[in-house]
Structures are given as structure tokens and as C-alpha cells.
Design a protein around this motif. Sequence first.
Motif, PDB file in Angstrom:
ATOM      1  N   GLU A 193       0.840  -1.192   0.000  1.00  0.00           N
ATOM      2  CA  GLU A 193       0.000   0.000   0.000  1.00  0.00           C
ATOM      3  C   GLU A 193       0.881   1.251   0.000  1.00  0.00           C
ATOM      4  OE1 GLU A 193      -2.862  -0.142   3.181  1.00  0.00           O
ATOM      5  OE2 GLU A 193      -3.443   1.930   2.764  1.00  0.00           O
ATOM      6  N   LEU A 194       1.951   1.170   0.767  1.00  0.00           N
ATOM      7  CA  LEU A 194       2.856   2.306   0.865  1.00  0.00           C
ATOM      8  C   LEU A 194       3.466   2.637  -0.495  1.00  0.00           C
ATOM      9  CD1 LEU A 194       4.499   4.271   2.716  1.00  0.00           C
ATOM     10  CD2 LEU A 194       6.278   2.549   2.635  1.00  0.00           C
ATOM     11  N   LEU A 195       3.929   1.605  -1.195  1.00  0.00           N
ATOM     12  CA  LEU A 195       4.578   1.833  -2.484  1.00  0.00           C
ATOM     13  C   LEU A 195       3.610   2.487  -3.461  1.00  0.00           C
ATOM     14  CD1 LEU A 195       6.502  -1.536  -2.696  1.00  0.00           C
ATOM     15  CD2 LEU A 195       7.495   0.730  -2.376  1.00  0.00           C
ATOM     16  N   GLU A 196       2.369   2.035  -3.400  1.00  0.00           N
ATOM     17  CA  GLU A 196       1.364   2.611  -4.279  1.00  0.00           C
ATOM     18  C   GLU A 196       1.169   4.096  -3.972  1.00  0.00           C
ATOM     19  OE1 GLU A 196      -2.018  -0.103  -4.657  1.00  0.00           O
ATOM     20  OE2 GLU A 196      -3.183   1.739  -4.954  1.00  0.00           O
ATOM     21  N   ARG A 197       1.130   4.401  -2.668  1.00  0.00           N
ATOM     22  CA  ARG A 197       0.967   5.785  -2.246  1.00  0.00           C
ATOM     23  C   ARG A 197       2.157   6.634  -2.647  1.00  0.00           C
ATOM     24  NH1 ARG A 197      -2.495   7.426   1.935  1.00  0.00           N
ATOM     25  NH2 ARG A 197      -4.042   5.815   2.342  1.00  0.00           N
ATOM     26  N   VAL A 198       3.348   6.051  -2.538  1.00  0.00           N
ATOM     27  CA  VAL A 198       4.559   6.803  -2.860  1.00  0.00           C
ATOM     28  C   VAL A 198       4.495   7.277  -4.296  1.00  0.00           C
ATOM     29  CG1 VAL A 198       7.033   6.543  -3.351  1.00  0.00           C
ATOM     30  CG2 VAL A 198       6.105   5.791  -1.151  1.00  0.00           C
ATOM     31  N   VAL A 199       4.240   6.362  -5.228  1.00  0.00           N
ATOM     32  CA  VAL A 199       4.266   6.758  -6.637  1.00  0.00           C
ATOM     33  C   VAL A 199       3.101   7.680  -6.964  1.00  0.00           C
ATOM     34  CG1 VAL A 199       5.687   4.929  -7.586  1.00  0.00           C
ATOM     35  CG2 VAL A 199       3.255   4.501  -7.210  1.00  0.00           C
ATOM     36  N   ALA A 212       7.591   6.254 -11.264  1.00  0.00           N
ATOM     37  CA  ALA A 212       7.993   4.868 -11.057  1.00  0.00           C
ATOM     38  C   ALA A 212       9.003   4.803  -9.939  1.00  0.00           C
ATOM     39  CB  ALA A 212       8.588   4.288 -12.339  1.00  0.00           C
ATOM     40  N   LEU A 213       8.930   3.665  -9.210  1.00  0.00           N
ATOM     41  CA  LEU A 213       9.870   3.469  -8.118  1.00  0.00           C
ATOM     42  C   LEU A 213      10.471   2.088  -8.291  1.00  0.00           C
ATOM     43  CD1 LEU A 213       9.537   4.267  -4.455  1.00  0.00           C
ATOM     44  CD2 LEU A 213       9.691   1.869  -5.038  1.00  0.00           C
ATOM     45  N   GLN A 214      11.760   2.022  -8.050  1.00  0.00           N
ATOM     46  CA  GLN A 214      12.408   0.730  -8.230  1.00  0.00           C
ATOM     47  C   GLN A 214      13.484   0.617  -7.169  1.00  0.00           C
ATOM     48  OE1 GLN A 214      13.578  -0.274 -12.307  1.00  0.00           O
ATOM     49  NE2 GLN A 214      15.583  -0.731 -11.439  1.00  0.00           N
ATOM     50  N   ILE A 215      13.505  -0.561  -6.485  1.00  0.00           N
ATOM     51  CA  ILE A 215      14.541  -0.760  -5.460  1.00  0.00           C
ATOM     52  C   ILE A 215      15.258  -2.052  -5.807  1.00  0.00           C
ATOM     53  CG2 ILE A 215      14.969  -1.172  -3.007  1.00  0.00           C
ATOM     54  CD1 ILE A 215      12.465   0.487  -2.434  1.00  0.00           C
ATOM     55  N   ILE A 216      16.572  -1.997  -5.870  1.00  0.00           N
ATOM     56  CA  ILE A 216      17.331  -3.198  -6.214  1.00  0.00           C
ATOM     57  C   ILE A 216      18.237  -3.576  -5.058  1.00  0.00           C
ATOM     58  CG2 ILE A 216      17.307  -2.650  -8.680  1.00  0.00           C
ATOM     59  CD1 ILE A 216      20.292  -1.907  -8.318  1.00  0.00           C
ATOM     60  N   ASP A 217      18.665  -4.836  -5.101  1.00  0.00           N
ATOM     61  CA  ASP A 217      19.640  -5.314  -4.133  1.00  0.00           C
ATOM     62  C   ASP A 217      21.008  -4.876  -4.643  1.00  0.00           C
ATOM     63  OD1 ASP A 217      21.636  -7.041  -2.956  1.00  0.00           O
ATOM     64  OD2 ASP A 217      19.923  -8.125  -2.092  1.00  0.00           O
ATOM     65  N   ILE A 284      13.604   6.971  -7.686  1.00  0.00           N
ATOM     66  CA  ILE A 284      12.241   7.412  -7.934  1.00  0.00           C
ATOM     67  C   ILE A 284      12.317   8.329  -9.141  1.00  0.00           C
ATOM     68  CG2 ILE A 284      12.403   9.263  -6.182  1.00  0.00           C
ATOM     69  CD1 ILE A 284       9.163   7.836  -6.191  1.00  0.00           C
ATOM     70  N   CYS A 285      11.435   8.077 -10.078  1.00  0.00           N
ATOM     71  CA  CYS A 285      11.513   8.788 -11.343  1.00  0.00           C
ATOM     72  C   CYS A 285      10.129   9.309 -11.710  1.00  0.00           C
ATOM     73  CB  CYS A 285      12.011   7.815 -12.414  1.00  0.00           C
ATOM     74  SG  CYS A 285      12.318   8.601 -13.990  1.00  0.00           S
ATOM     75  N   VAL A 286      10.069  10.586 -12.162  1.00  0.00           N
ATOM     76  CA  VAL A 286       8.785  11.140 -12.612  1.00  0.00           C
ATOM     77  C   VAL A 286       8.891  11.444 -14.103  1.00  0.00           C
ATOM     78  CG1 VAL A 286       7.921  12.033 -10.455  1.00  0.00           C
ATOM     79  CG2 VAL A 286       9.551  13.387 -11.754  1.00  0.00           C
ATOM     80  N   TYR A 287       7.733  11.358 -14.764  1.00  0.00           N
ATOM     81  CA  TYR A 287       7.721  11.545 -16.209  1.00  0.00           C
ATOM     82  C   TYR A 287       6.728  12.635 -16.604  1.00  0.00           C
ATOM     83  CZ  TYR A 287       9.947   6.994 -16.014  1.00  0.00           C
ATOM     84  OH  TYR A 287      10.787   5.979 -15.728  1.00  0.00           O
ATOM     85  N   ASP A 288       7.143  13.470 -17.543  1.00  0.00           N
ATOM     86  CA  ASP A 288       6.252  14.394 -18.242  1.00  0.00           C
ATOM     87  C   ASP A 288       5.421  15.283 -17.331  1.00  0.00           C
ATOM     88  OD1 ASP A 288       7.211  13.263 -20.509  1.00  0.00           O
ATOM     89  OD2 ASP A 288       5.476  11.924 -20.801  1.00  0.00           O
ATOM     90  N   LYS A 289       5.923  16.466 -17.088  1.00  0.00           N
ATOM     91  CA  LYS A 289       5.185  17.439 -16.278  1.00  0.00           C
ATOM     92  C   LYS A 289       4.001  17.955 -17.103  1.00  0.00           C
ATOM     93  CE  LYS A 289       6.149  21.591 -13.659  1.00  0.00           C
ATOM     94  NZ  LYS A 289       7.240  22.486 -13.272  1.00  0.00           N
ATOM     95  N   PHE A 290       2.878  18.089 -16.467  1.00  0.00           N
ATOM     96  CA  PHE A 290       1.670  18.544 -17.162  1.00  0.00           C
ATOM     97  C   PHE A 290       1.817  19.972 -17.650  1.00  0.00           C
ATOM     98  CE2 PHE A 290      -0.902  15.171 -15.146  1.00  0.00           C
ATOM     99  CZ  PHE A 290      -1.540  14.749 -16.292  1.00  0.00           C
ATOM    100  N   ALA A 291       1.480  20.198 -18.871  1.00  0.00           N
ATOM    101  CA  ALA A 291       1.340  21.581 -19.323  1.00  0.00           C
ATOM    102  C   ALA A 291      -0.092  21.714 -19.782  1.00  0.00           C
ATOM    103  CB  ALA A 291       2.315  21.871 -20.456  1.00  0.00           C
ATOM    104  N   ALA A 292      -0.286  21.749 -21.083  1.00  0.00           N
ATOM    105  CA  ALA A 292      -1.658  21.769 -21.583  1.00  0.00           C
ATOM    106  C   ALA A 292      -1.969  20.384 -22.130  1.00  0.00           C
ATOM    107  CB  ALA A 292      -1.766  22.815 -22.682  1.00  0.00           C
ATOM    108  N   GLU A 293      -3.143  20.233 -22.664  1.00  0.00           N
ATOM    109  CA  GLU A 293      -3.566  18.964 -23.245  1.00  0.00           C
ATOM    110  C   GLU A 293      -2.554  18.518 -24.304  1.00  0.00           C
ATOM    111  OE1 GLU A 293      -6.024  15.881 -22.963  1.00  0.00           O
ATOM    112  OE2 GLU A 293      -6.423  17.794 -21.962  1.00  0.00           O
ATOM    113  N   GLY A 294      -2.025  17.299 -24.102  1.00  0.00           N
ATOM    114  CA  GLY A 294      -1.140  16.756 -25.132  1.00  0.00           C
ATOM    115  C   GLY A 294       0.244  17.383 -25.161  1.00  0.00           C
ATOM    116  N   GLN A 295       0.508  18.264 -24.210  1.00  0.00           N
ATOM    117  CA  GLN A 295       1.828  18.892 -24.194  1.00  0.00           C
ATOM    118  C   GLN A 295       2.479  18.695 -22.839  1.00  0.00           C
ATOM    119  OE1 GLN A 295       1.647  23.016 -25.310  1.00  0.00           O
ATOM    120  NE2 GLN A 295       2.172  22.411 -27.397  1.00  0.00           N
ATOM    121  N   MET A 310      11.409  14.764  -1.178  1.00  0.00           N
ATOM    122  CA  MET A 310      10.465  13.655  -1.036  1.00  0.00           C
ATOM    123  C   MET A 310      11.192  12.317  -0.938  1.00  0.00           C
ATOM    124  SD  MET A 310       7.357  14.593  -3.534  1.00  0.00           S
ATOM    125  CE  MET A 310       6.488  13.102  -3.174  1.00  0.00           C
ATOM    126  N   ALA A 311      12.296  12.200  -1.680  1.00  0.00           N
ATOM    127  CA  ALA A 311      13.038  10.937  -1.673  1.00  0.00           C
ATOM    128  C   ALA A 311      13.433  10.558  -0.251  1.00  0.00           C
ATOM    129  CB  ALA A 311      14.260  11.052  -2.574  1.00  0.00           C
TER     130      ALA A 311
END
Lengths: 787, 117
Positions: A193-199, A212-217, A284-295, A310-311
Motif C-alpha cells: 500500500e505504501l509503495l502505491e501511495r509513494v508513486v 515509477a519506483l524501483q529498489i534493487i539489491d 524514484i523517477c517522474v515523467y512528463d510534467k503537465f502543461a496543456a492537453e497533449g503537451q 520527497m526521496a
Amino acid sequence: MATERIAFLTQMVEVLTSTISFGERLNNMVHLLARYLKVDLALYFGLDKAKETLILNLSSRGHVPAHMRVEFALGQGLVGEVASARKAKIVKRSQPGVLAANRALEKLHPAFATLAGFPVADDNFLYGVLILVDRQERQLTPAERQNVHLATLMLAGTLRQALLQEEAKKRIAELSVLFEVGKALSVTVDLNELLERVVTTTAKVITARGAALQIIDGNTREVRISSKYGEIPLACPSPGDILANTPPAGDLPHKQGQETNAAGQTHYFLAVPLTFKGQLQGTICVYDKFAAEGQYLPFDPENRQLLYTMAGLIVNAIENALTFKQVESLAARNERMVRNLTVVQVLSRALLTTVQEERLLEIILQGLTLDQGLGFDRGVVFLVDETNQVLQGVKGAQRSAELKDMPLFEALLSPLAGEVKVEEWQVPLRSDQGALAQTVLQKRPYHVREPAQEGGRSPVAPPEFSPPEFFVAPLVAKDRAIGAILVDNQASGRPLEEEPLHVLRMFSTQTGLVVENAHLYSTIEANNRELLLIRERMLESDRLAALSSLASGMAHEIRNPLVSIGGFARRIAKLVDEKSPLRGYVEVIQEEVTRLEKLLREILDFTGENLSFYGDHDLNKLIDDTLLLVQRDLDACQIKVVKELASMPRLHCDDRQVKQVFYNLFQNACQAMPLGGTLAIRSYPVEREDGLYEAVAITDTGGGIPLEVLHNIFNPFFSTKDYGTGLGLAIAQRIVSRHYGQVEVNNELGKGVTFIVSLPVAKYCLVKETGQVAALASTLKAPKGGG
Amino acid sequence: MKKILVADDEMSIRLLYSEELKEEGYEVYLAANGREALEIVDKVPLDLVILDIKMPEMDGIEALRQIKEKQPDLPVLLSTAYGEYRQDFATWASDEYLVKSSDLEDLKAAVKRYLKE
């Protein structure tokens, strides 16, 4: 003039202290200034520190549309010069180079003649440049200059206020975002549940389309945890990728970039590392900041700062959740262990309640399959059959919910609800017979996860019993495997869990001894029963002996007078004339005495008076000899004799007694078939557990013995006939048992009776020579017709 | 005339045997027990003795032993209602063991055999 100036300054102060927005205030100020100085245009160029340019922000004519936002680099044109020098300057169009340098201003005022530039600054910062534009060549009076200076100070103050307020607003917004993030992350300790909340929260706070969040050994590079929200157009950089990307000095490690896909759509990403204690590493990685529709927009440094902050929160929250999960699983394991040990303890207690093997097996199976016990879907107990060298299925049970609300102890002692038939399940005890045989041979448990392969080599289970995965443990007693326990979860398909198996391992060693003890106990019980039976038989023979001695006493007492009566009757007969009626009477006396004497002999034979003479005799010859004696009776009743005599070695016996047995049985057969029939006589060797026997089966077609008298036929003095002593079968049985043999009766009502006399060979031969016994044994075992 | 001693405690048997043997041409002496039998054996030169086993005062087995001690060659027949004494070693000293029967032919045949007639 002075009044104008005071009016101007008063208006400026009013604007400065008003509650309207900073933008409005600045606009008004620029407008007031232009009006007061009676210039055509007042412009404010704001400094963009990052770009080192000055952009037109305000105009005394009102709103500045985007295409009019003229830009000057530092040092370029009057605007750039004033900014660089921080000093006011007035130039004329007529002066050389002025028009060229300030051509951009022609856009705003094509006919400008005078340009006056003033820096807008306070003691610390330069905020921008104020430019006054007029169509006439003109100068500013010292008073005007002073007022412009005051106005620029007011502008700078307002701008500074606006900046501070902007900054404060941003900080507050950031803090409240972080507060929200922290709150969101702290409401749960459930990792998923936590991971879902984080992203989700990260994407929303950064206003990104996906996160997206990814944790490796860190050691194995294996992905341990990953979570996604929204649209993930690009791969998530690994922690290594980020750390390899050296950030500019003073900046935090991150990776940021963009990629344009085949469709021409550009996607942006921003990733920061998650630094854990220990060997875990994450991104932790974020993609595509919202601007206008389709941009979409690229991420700015503020986004980066926020994501970085936040990290830290995310790492803390995940570490907490992981620790909690670990603690929780330890606690759960502990609880299961305690529960399983309790099961074993209660089971042991239940096993002490009985010594009966059958009951023990039921209790064991309850323990394996009850929900409150070890909870397997199915359990089977096997025991080793030493004689045949096979592992024999003895009892099986499947899980049943019937007893699930009962306390364990009572449930264990309840009858099995779901018994499974396993009696036909046999596994030869050979090493090529799979895990079941191996568990006994090696005395160690096996956990078989792929029974298909196991079965491919040799089938371990009947087809209807095909577990997906099973576990077998040996039942060991005194270092000997006496059987095995098998469990599976076939019905539900659940995997077998490690802990109940561990408990079963402990439990099976303990159980082996209990089962073995029960087995010994049952053997003792069987022996006791046999002893009781023997005692009864001895009592029976005591009774017979008592009867014998009574009979014998009476017989002797009677014999003397009989001899006298008979003897004198004969003497009288000799003296009496043949024609005298007395002759007949005397003959009656004689005949009666003869009959009585015969009866006496029979009785005394039964009571064991007659000596036995043992020798080696051919049983078939004894049968033939006896048949001669009854030939007359057989002929009289028209009885056909059918013989099937196997050739057999000589038998050590008392020939007279054995003949007596056959004689009595033949006589019986004759009497059973007064109107004719068939007398079948068959002789054959028999191999029994206690040695070799020779058997003779005598079958008549006399309709069988009525059931109501069947149990009495071997009783002395019992007879259904009007003549005879009733001792015939009793004598036969006495003789046969003196030879350590048996007489059996096969009664077929409506058809006839078969008496089977079997006499042992070995008991007598053993007294002689063992070599001879072996020879005998081999003769008897040889195929028919070979001996 | 051959002399035969019959010892039996039953008067009827003594009478039957003496009648039958006399008829066969023997001289018959009678005794009611073993002791009386021995007295006669001592006095009379007998050719054969027929002894019952169960008798009061002295039984046939004891009488047989004493007779065979004194005169081993004197044939002694045991005539008894009991078959089982055949298993008693003491009776093995007798020349013949006969179970009493109303038909005296077996007895008479044995007597004839031992008197070599």
C-alpha cells in the motif's frame, strides 16, 4: 511645479501602500510616472538572472502582449548599459549609434527622440531598468530626476516585496506539499500500500503524468521492489545510472533528460536516487510534467529540489515498512511455531490415550489433517510388511471441516470424518521405487515437488491418488523404519509450507515408537488370545479325559459279566437241541452280547486303551485297504467310488488307527447315501505355514448335514442314526489329533459333505533325520506327477 | 492230562473257563486271587496258567512276576477286561495278552498253542 510634484509623490505613496496586487501596483506606478513627467512611454525591463537578459515586463500603456516582450542582453542598448552600470543615462536618437543599439525600442515607439534609463535597485539587488521614451528631444530637471529616482526606489521596494512574498508562498506551498506527502506516507505500514501511495503522491505533487519506483539489491542487482503510477513512457534509470551522472557542483545527484519517440512526441523524465541503509538502492523517477492537453514540460530545478526532499521521506517510510514487515513476519513465524509445537504436544497427549494400533493411526491422521492440527489436505500412514518387503498403505484421511470448531484434543479423539482408501497402495521396498520406498530405506524424509518426474521412473501412487507435491517422513522405532507418513495438499493445490513439515519431521520420529509399541501390544494381545484358546482346548480335552475314564471304568465293569453271559449262552446253545425253541432264545442272547462287546471295544478305542503302533505307511494304500473293508456296504447301497490319489511319500502314522479314521468316514458316507450316490476320495499334499501335510478329502453326495446338528457332529455319543454309538466321527477326530492333524468339514446343504483329513509329515520325520525331511519337502514341492 | 490253573476273582468267569477247558480235556485248578494261585503253583506241577489282572489280595501282574521267577518256562496267559495293561512293562513277561471275550475260541487256541498240541 511643486504642487504637481507633491501630488505625484502622494499618488505614488498611495499606490505603494494600497492593498491591490503587486502587478497592479507596479503598473499604476509606471503609469503615474509617465503622466507626471509627460513622457510618451514609461517601460520597465525586469532582469532575468539566469539568462542574464532584461525583458520588458511593464508599460505605462497597460498590458504587454507576448510578442511585444522585448529583450536586451546585459550591456546591450540603453537597457543593458544602465543595468550593467547601475547608473541612469539619457540618450538622443540623434546621437551616433543610439538608434542602432536601441532599434528594438522602435517597435514600441517608432518615433522616439529621447531615451532615459534608470536602474531599479535597492542597496543589494538590481531588479530591472526603467526607460522613459519621448518623441521630443528633452532634458529632465533636477527635481524631475530626483522624483524619478524616488519612483525607482519605490518600484524596487515593491518588486522586492513581491519577490519575498512569491518566495514565501513557494516555501509554504512546498512545506505543505511535504507535509501532505509525509502524512500520506505515514498512514500505512503495509509495504504494498505504501509503495502505491509513494508513486501516486509523487506524481501528483510534481504534477507529473507518471511516476515509477524501483529498489534493487546492491549486491545482486536484482530488482526487489518496483511500483508504478500513471504513464511510464521511458525506462526508469537505475541508481547506478544516476550516480554515474555527475551533477554540477553544489547540485544533488539526479538524472534528467528527454527523449523523442518515433511519433515525434517528446517525453521528459527526472530521477533521483533513494539511499537506504544497508544494501538496498533505489530510484524514484517522474515523467512528463503537465502543461496543456497533449503537451508536456521539462522538470525545473524546483521540481528536482522537491523530488529530492520527497526521496528522503520515501526512504524513511519504506525502511519503516520493511522493518515492520520483517518484525511482523518474525512474529507470525513465532506464533506458527508455538501453535505447531502446541499441536505436537496435544497430539502426544492424545496418543497416550490408547495402545490400539487402529486408534493410534486414526489419531495420527486427525493430527495431520485437522485445521486446528497440521492442516494438510491429506495424510496416509504406511507400514512395512517385512514378509513381502513392501510398504503397505494402512490408513488414510483427508481434511474435513466437520470438527473445526472442536478443541484439538477432543477433535483428535473423534472418529475420522474423511477416510481415504489406501489398502491397495503398495510400494515394493526397492531403491528404484521412488521417494516412498527411499524414505524407509534411507530413514529420512523427502519433499517431492515434481511427482510427475518421480512417477515417470516408477509410479508412487495409484492413478486416483496423484498429489501435485508431497512430503514423506519415515516412522522410525529403535533405529528401524517401520513405516512412513505421507502428506499432500492435493485438494486445495496449496504449496506445502515449511513449518508444518518441520513439525512433521519431529513428530514422525516420536510416532514411530508409539506405533511400534502398539504393534507389539497387539501381538501380545493376539498371543494372549491364542493362549486362552489353547487353555480352552485343554479344558475341553480334560473334560474328554474325564469322560474317557468314566466310560472306561464302566466298560470294564460290564465286560466281565458280559463274558460270562455270552460264554454260558454259547455253552447252553451247544446243549440245546437244534429244534428246541430255546435255541432261538439263546442265540438272541449270544447276538446281543456280541453287539454289546463290539460297543465296548468302540468305547475303549475312543478312550485310548488301544496301543498305537507307528510306522511309515503309504496313505493311499491305507485308503485302498479300508475300502476293501467297506466294499460290501458300498455295493449294498450302490455307491460308486471315484478315486483321485496323488502319489505321496510315506507318512509316519499308526496304520490301524488311520484305517479306523477312513473306515469311520466311509461308513458315515454309506449311511448318508442309503439309496446310492458317489463317494469321491482325493489325496494330495498340502504345504502349510507349519510344514508339510498329506490330505485326504472324502466327499459324499448324501445331501449334507442339517445345520442344526452340524456343530454337534464331533461330539462323542451324538448320533442322528438309530444305530451305532455316535462315536464314529469323535473317534476319527481323536485319532487325527493324536497324529497332530486336523479334520475339516465342508458342508454343502442339498449336495453333500466333504471331510478333509490332513496329517502332518514333518512332525514325525523331524524326530528322525533332517536330511530326509529336506528330501521329503522337495518331493512334495515337485510338480504333480513328479513324485 | 495237562494241568491248567485259572485265577480270576469273578466266580462266573472261573466257572465258564473251567467248564470250557474241562470239555477240551484239561485238568483245571481254580484260584480267586494271586496269592491262592501261587499256592497251587507251588503244590501242583502245572502245564499252563491263565491269570486275570485285577484281583483282590494279590493282582495278576504280581502273581505273573512271582510265577516267572519260580518257573520261567511255565506258560502264563493274561486274560483281562483291560486292554491298557498291555502298555505295562510287567505284563510283557506273559506269553500272551488276551482281552476277555464271550467267544473263548481265541483263548482256547492260545492254550493249545502253548501246550504244543
